[in-house]
Design a protein around this motif. Structure first.
Motif, short mmCIF file in Angstrom:
data_model
loop_
_atom_site.label_atom_id
_atom_site.label_comp_id
_atom_site.label_asym_id
_atom_site.label_seq_id
_atom_site.Cartn_x
_atom_site.Cartn_y
_atom_site.Cartn_z
N ARG A 1 0.81 -1.21 0.00
CA ARG A 1 0.00 0.00 0.00
C ARG A 1 0.85 1.27 0.00
O ARG A 1 0.32 2.38 0.11
CB ARG A 1 -0.96 -0.01 1.20
CG ARG A 1 -2.00 -1.09 1.09
CD ARG A 1 -2.90 -1.17 2.33
NE ARG A 1 -3.77 -2.34 2.21
CZ ARG A 1 -4.90 -2.38 1.51
NH1 ARG A 1 -5.30 -1.30 0.86
NH2 ARG A 1 -5.62 -3.47 1.45
N GLY A 2 2.16 1.10 -0.10
CA GLY A 2 3.06 2.24 -0.21
C GLY A 2 3.45 2.88 1.10
O GLY A 2 4.03 3.98 1.10
N LEU A 3 3.18 2.21 2.21
CA LEU A 3 3.56 2.75 3.50
C LEU A 3 5.02 2.45 3.80
O LEU A 3 5.55 1.39 3.45
CB LEU A 3 2.68 2.17 4.61
CG LEU A 3 1.19 2.53 4.52
CD1 LEU A 3 0.38 1.69 5.49
CD2 LEU A 3 1.00 4.01 4.79
N THR A 4 5.68 3.39 4.46
CA THR A 4 7.06 3.19 4.90
C THR A 4 7.03 2.42 6.21
O THR A 4 6.22 2.72 7.10
CB THR A 4 7.76 4.55 5.10
OG1 THR A 4 7.78 5.25 3.86
CG2 THR A 4 9.18 4.36 5.61
N LEU A 5 7.91 1.44 6.34
CA LEU A 5 7.91 0.57 7.51
C LEU A 5 9.17 0.74 8.33
O LEU A 5 10.28 0.88 7.79
CB LEU A 5 7.78 -0.89 7.09
CG LEU A 5 6.58 -1.25 6.20
CD1 LEU A 5 6.58 -2.75 5.93
CD2 LEU A 5 5.27 -0.80 6.82
N GLY A 6 9.01 0.73 9.65
CA GLY A 6 10.15 0.78 10.56
C GLY A 6 9.94 -0.17 11.71
O GLY A 6 8.81 -0.60 12.00
N ILE A 7 11.02 -0.51 12.38
CA ILE A 7 10.97 -1.31 13.60
C ILE A 7 11.54 -0.44 14.71
O ILE A 7 12.64 0.12 14.57
CB ILE A 7 11.77 -2.62 13.49
CG1 ILE A 7 11.12 -3.55 12.46
CG2 ILE A 7 11.84 -3.33 14.85
CD1 ILE A 7 11.89 -4.84 12.24
N VAL A 8 10.81 -0.34 15.82
CA VAL A 8 11.24 0.46 16.97
C VAL A 8 11.14 -0.42 18.20
O VAL A 8 10.05 -0.72 18.67
CB VAL A 8 10.37 1.72 17.13
CG1 VAL A 8 10.88 2.56 18.30
CG2 VAL A 8 10.37 2.55 15.84
N THR A 9 12.28 -0.85 18.72
CA THR A 9 12.30 -1.76 19.85
C THR A 9 13.10 -1.18 21.01
O THR A 9 14.09 -0.47 20.79
CB THR A 9 12.88 -3.12 19.45
OG1 THR A 9 12.93 -3.98 20.61
CG2 THR A 9 14.28 -2.99 18.88
N GLY A 10 12.67 -1.48 22.20
CA GLY A 10 13.43 -1.07 23.37
C GLY A 10 14.53 -2.05 23.71
O GLY A 10 15.40 -1.76 24.54
N ALA A 11 14.52 -3.20 23.07
CA ALA A 11 15.55 -4.22 23.31
C ALA A 11 16.77 -3.96 22.42
O ALA A 11 16.80 -3.02 21.63
CB ALA A 11 14.97 -5.60 23.04
N GLY A 12 17.77 -4.84 22.55
CA GLY A 12 18.96 -4.70 21.74
C GLY A 12 18.73 -5.09 20.29
O GLY A 12 17.69 -5.66 19.93
N PHE A 13 19.73 -4.79 19.45
CA PHE A 13 19.59 -5.00 18.02
C PHE A 13 19.70 -6.47 17.63
O PHE A 13 19.19 -6.86 16.57
CB PHE A 13 20.67 -4.20 17.28
CG PHE A 13 20.64 -4.38 15.78
CD1 PHE A 13 19.58 -3.87 15.03
CD2 PHE A 13 21.65 -5.09 15.13
CE1 PHE A 13 19.54 -4.03 13.66
CE2 PHE A 13 21.61 -5.26 13.75
CZ PHE A 13 20.55 -4.73 13.01
N GLU A 14 20.32 -7.31 18.45
CA GLU A 14 20.59 -8.69 18.04
C GLU A 14 19.32 -9.44 17.65
O GLU A 14 19.30 -10.17 16.66
CB GLU A 14 21.29 -9.47 19.16
CG GLU A 14 22.68 -8.99 19.49
CD GLU A 14 22.69 -8.01 20.65
OE1 GLU A 14 23.76 -7.85 21.26
OE2 GLU A 14 21.62 -7.44 20.95
N GLY A 15 18.26 -9.28 18.45
CA GLY A 15 17.03 -10.00 18.16
C GLY A 15 16.40 -9.56 16.85
O GLY A 15 15.92 -10.39 16.07
N VAL A 16 16.39 -8.24 16.60
CA VAL A 16 15.84 -7.74 15.34
C VAL A 16 16.66 -8.24 14.16
O VAL A 16 16.12 -8.66 13.14
CB VAL A 16 15.81 -6.20 15.34
CG1 VAL A 16 15.28 -5.67 14.01
CG2 VAL A 16 14.95 -5.68 16.48
#
Length: 220
Positions: free
Chosen positions: A103-118
């Motif tokens: 649908r043309g939406l920009t996607l992001g991930i915002v986590t309070g945890a560390g980067f390793e899991g993402v």
């Protein structure tokens, strides 16, 4: 302003990681003679960054160790798990990602945890090119429920709060989004269904319902 970006939380929202985090905390605390129950984890620790959890467990269980040391034990256990595994995607998460992208939406991930899991999630599911920004607790001085991670994500994406919607599964995540001025859809899990989601734009049962809500209520 029209909706331009969807900002996903990671643990408990995109991936079903909380049961694994619970098991890892059980293992770490057992070394100190502490038997952490699932109810205790739900009430005090689900959806909370590791450093904050470490401060609480040291105080609550009167453990003779620094919060920094026990946080590193938990982080080491998580890193060991992620060496050969990734957290499983939540039901409907991949469908939501692909639907919003189409649908043309920009996607992001915002986590309070560390980067390793993402990082493990992105690699295991070949999603690295789908998200335009990833912000983790490693990128900010104050993690959720402070708004810093969301403010940084908006800066990276070049969007305003009124152009975003966050998707969160916990009260802490909702507070972070709300403090950044971002509307938030709450998708509680069994670990967080007792949280206070009074500030949420809507409280929805599962990611398929998130897709429908965004489609019919936010993109009209």
């Amino acid at each position: 302003m029209p909706l331009r970006a969807i900002l996903f939380d990671h643990d408990g929202t995109l991936v079903n990681s909380e049961p694994i985090h619970f098991d890892l905390w059980v293992t770490v605390l057992s070394r100190y003679g502490i038997s952490l129950t699932e109810q205790q984890y739900k009430e005090h620790y689900a959806g909370v960054p590791t450093n904050a959890n470490a401060i609480d467990v040291v105080r609550r269980f009167q453990i003779d160790v620094t919060p920094e040391a026990i946080a590193e034990e938990k982080n080491a256990a998580t890193r060991e798990f992620l060496r050969g595994n990734s957290f499983p995607l939540m039901n409907g998460a991949l469908d939501a990602i692909m639907d919003f992208r189409e649908r043309g939406l920009t996607l992001g991930i915002v986590t309070g945890a560390g980067f390793e899991g993402v990082d493990a999630t992105l690699r295991a599911n070949d999603l690295g090119s789908v998200f335009s920004a990833v912000v983790s607790g490693d990128d900010v001085s104050l993690s959720k429920p402070a708004p810093d991670c969301y403010l940084l994500a908006m800066k990276k994406l070049g969007v305003q709060a009124s152009e975003c919607v966050a998707i969160e599964d916990t009260q802490h995540g909702l507070k972070a989004a709300h403090a950044a001025g971002i509307r938030c859809l709450a998708v509680p899990t069994p670990m967080s269904m007792h949280h206070d989601f009074g500030d949420a734009l809507a409280v929805l049962d599962g990611m398929p319902n998130v897709i429908e809500y965004v489609r019919h209520s936010l993109l009209r």
